[in-house]
Write a protein that holds these residues in place. Structure first.
Motif, PDB file in Angstrom:
ATOM      1  N   PHE A  27       0.792  -1.230   0.000  1.00  0.00           N
ATOM      2  CA  PHE A  27       0.000   0.000   0.000  1.00  0.00           C
ATOM      3  C   PHE A  27       0.827   1.285   0.000  1.00  0.00           C
ATOM      4  N   GLY A  28       2.140   1.184  -0.039  1.00  0.00           N
ATOM      5  CA  GLY A  28       2.984   2.379  -0.011  1.00  0.00           C
ATOM      6  C   GLY A  28       3.617   2.702  -1.341  1.00  0.00           C
ATOM      7  N   ARG A  33       0.523   7.839  -0.534  1.00  0.00           N
ATOM      8  CA  ARG A  33       0.298   6.648   0.287  1.00  0.00           C
ATOM      9  C   ARG A  33       1.407   6.504   1.338  1.00  0.00           C
ATOM     10  N   ARG A  34       2.644   6.805   0.983  1.00  0.00           N
ATOM     11  CA  ARG A  34       3.735   6.737   1.959  1.00  0.00           C
ATOM     12  C   ARG A  34       3.526   7.759   3.075  1.00  0.00           C
ATOM     13  N   ASP A  58      -8.773  -0.378   6.933  1.00  0.00           N
ATOM     14  CA  ASP A  58      -9.894  -0.518   6.014  1.00  0.00           C
ATOM     15  C   ASP A  58     -10.026   0.748   5.175  1.00  0.00           C
ATOM     16  N   GLY A  59     -11.072   0.815   4.407  1.00  0.00           N
ATOM     17  CA  GLY A  59     -11.379   1.992   3.617  1.00  0.00           C
ATOM     18  C   GLY A  59     -10.624   2.038   2.304  1.00  0.00           C
ATOM     19  N   SER A  60     -10.622   3.215   1.683  1.00  0.00           N
ATOM     20  CA  SER A  60     -10.007   3.353   0.365  1.00  0.00           C
ATOM     21  C   SER A  60      -8.502   3.115   0.394  1.00  0.00           C
ATOM     22  N   PHE A  61      -7.897   3.200   1.570  1.00  0.00           N
ATOM     23  CA  PHE A  61      -6.461   2.959   1.653  1.00  0.00           C
ATOM     24  C   PHE A  61      -6.097   1.537   1.253  1.00  0.00           C
ATOM     25  N   PHE A  71      -6.835   6.694   5.729  1.00  0.00           N
ATOM     26  CA  PHE A  71      -6.956   5.294   6.105  1.00  0.00           C
ATOM     27  C   PHE A  71      -7.990   5.207   7.220  1.00  0.00           C
ATOM     28  N   ASP A  72      -8.701   4.114   7.254  1.00  0.00           N
ATOM     29  CA  ASP A  72      -9.622   3.826   8.352  1.00  0.00           C
ATOM     30  C   ASP A  72      -8.992   2.699   9.153  1.00  0.00           C
TER      31      ASP A  72
END
Length: 79
Positions: A27-28, A33-34, A58-61, A71-72
């Motif tokens: 995810f980075g 995102r980082r 969770d979520g769009s991340f 991020f959730d």
């Protein structure tokens, strides 16, 4: 292990246990995102010091979206 995204850029439903290295590798992949991961790491460090061992993201991340809003996350108290 984090599974592959589907055709819509989503992970399959369920809990996918992963190490921090797996999370950052998956995810980075953009500067934004980082940056979000830096904030998430600060939060998880604080939680770890408080005794938390499990955090759910969770979520769009956790999609293939290049620029997620945020991020959730939630965690298990002491878990």
């Amino acid at each position: 292990m984090i599974p592959q995204f589907d055709a819509d850029g989503l992970l399959p439903p369920g809990i996918h246990w992963a190490t921090w290295d797996e999370v950052t590798a998956t995810f980075g992949n953009t500067p934004w995102r980082r940056r979000l991961l830096d904030g998430l790491e600060m939060a998880t460090d604080s939680l770890r010091r408080a005794g938390c061992r499990t955090v759910y993201i969770d979520g769009s991340f956790v999609t293939s979206k290049e620029v997620p809003n945020d991020f959730d996350a939630c965690w298990e108290e002491g878990g």
